[in-house]
Design an enzyme around this catalytic site. Sequence first.
Site, short mmCIF file in Angstrom:
data_model
loop_
_atom_site.label_atom_id
_atom_site.label_comp_id
_atom_site.label_asym_id
_atom_site.label_seq_id
_atom_site.Cartn_x
_atom_site.Cartn_y
_atom_site.Cartn_z
N TYR A 71 -1.19 -4.38 7.88
CA TYR A 71 -1.78 -5.33 8.82
C TYR A 71 -1.08 -6.69 8.76
CZ TYR A 71 -5.47 -7.70 11.44
OH TYR A 71 -6.16 -8.40 12.39
N ARG A 119 8.21 12.32 5.18
CA ARG A 119 8.99 11.38 6.00
C ARG A 119 9.68 10.30 5.17
NH1 ARG A 119 5.54 14.14 8.48
NH2 ARG A 119 5.78 14.68 10.69
N LEU A 179 0.74 3.86 6.82
CA LEU A 179 -0.70 3.97 7.06
C LEU A 179 -1.09 5.44 6.97
CD1 LEU A 179 -0.65 1.40 9.90
CD2 LEU A 179 -2.27 1.27 8.01
N ILE A 180 -2.10 5.70 6.17
CA ILE A 180 -2.56 7.09 6.03
C ILE A 180 -4.03 7.16 6.43
CG2 ILE A 180 -2.90 9.02 4.44
CD1 ILE A 180 -0.54 7.94 2.81
N HIS A 214 -10.58 2.58 10.48
CA HIS A 214 -9.63 1.57 10.02
C HIS A 214 -8.20 1.90 10.44
CE1 HIS A 214 -7.98 -1.25 7.04
NE2 HIS A 214 -9.19 -1.78 7.07
N TRP A 248 0.86 -1.20 0.00
CA TRP A 248 0.00 0.00 0.00
C TRP A 248 0.89 1.24 0.00
CZ3 TRP A 248 -5.33 1.45 1.12
CH2 TRP A 248 -6.24 0.40 0.97
C1 DLZ Z 1 -7.40 -1.64 4.06
C2 DLZ Z 1 -6.22 -0.74 4.21
C3 DLZ Z 1 -6.40 0.65 4.32
C4 DLZ Z 1 -7.75 1.30 4.32
N1 DLZ Z 1 -5.35 1.49 4.41
C5 DLZ Z 1 -4.10 0.96 4.41
C6 DLZ Z 1 -2.97 1.82 4.50
O1 DLZ Z 1 -3.05 3.06 4.55
N2 DLZ Z 1 -1.73 1.22 4.52
C7 DLZ Z 1 -1.55 -0.12 4.46
O2 DLZ Z 1 -0.41 -0.59 4.49
N3 DLZ Z 1 -2.62 -0.94 4.36
C8 DLZ Z 1 -3.87 -0.45 4.32
N4 DLZ Z 1 -4.94 -1.27 4.21
C9 DLZ Z 1 -4.73 -2.73 4.00
C10 DLZ Z 1 -4.53 -3.53 5.30
O3 DLZ Z 1 -3.29 -3.23 5.91
C11 DLZ Z 1 -4.58 -5.05 5.01
O4 DLZ Z 1 -3.67 -5.36 3.97
C12 DLZ Z 1 -5.97 -5.52 4.58
O5 DLZ Z 1 -6.95 -5.11 5.49
C13 DLZ Z 1 -5.99 -7.08 4.45
O6 DLZ Z 1 -5.70 -7.69 5.73
#
Ligand code: DLZ
Length: 162
Positions: free
Chosen positions: A62, A132, A86-87, A93, A27
């Site tokens: 995750y 960052r 993560l944003i 979430h 992501w």
């Molecule tokens: C679902 C999700 C969302 C909304 N945002 C991010 C994010 O900003 N960064 C990231 O690394 N992953 C995101 N994910 C995906 C979750 O980490 C995970 O891969 C899924 O929920 C499947 O378990």
Amino acid sequence: MVVGGLGEVDQKYNGKGIRVGIVHARWNKKIIDNLVLGAKNKLLEFGVVERDIIIESVPGAYELPLATVGMFKKHNVDVVIPIGCLIKGSTMHFEYICDSVSHALMDLQFKIGKPVIFGVLTCLTEEQAEARAGLIPGVMHNHGEDWGACAVEMVVKFGGLS
Ligand code: DLZ
């Protein structure tokens, strides 16, 4: 606003012989790619040999804690740098994933007895994350570099406690 990095290192580190796992989420790819590059370049600068840097990817942040366990088991590494970004969006979430991932990664260190570096950006905006990752010139350094340096220091000082 001044945002601090690791600052001066306290000694010259020699990372030769240290095996490092980098496992990154896919992501927010542009940000992740630069963080991984920063971490890898710093490891090489600290003397870690290229073939001892093992890189794997997972879908999202995750997945990082389980994948970190996998990196130790599959690749016999001394330290793992899980890298994610993560944003914050418009739901809860972000809060749930930030909280669970950070706690899981911290706990893993005590279970495994080896260092796990916290390479997860938890940002409110994409711009914060880009800064960052060193993607906005003159604003901030690439935090991946800090994580590479931190990995070598932690192995030299506290590695192999299990
Ligand atoms: C679902 C999700 C969302 C909304 N945002 C991010 C994010 O900003 N960064 C990231 O690394 N992953 C995101 N994910 C995906 C979750 O980490 C995970 O891969 C899924 O929920 C499947 O378990």
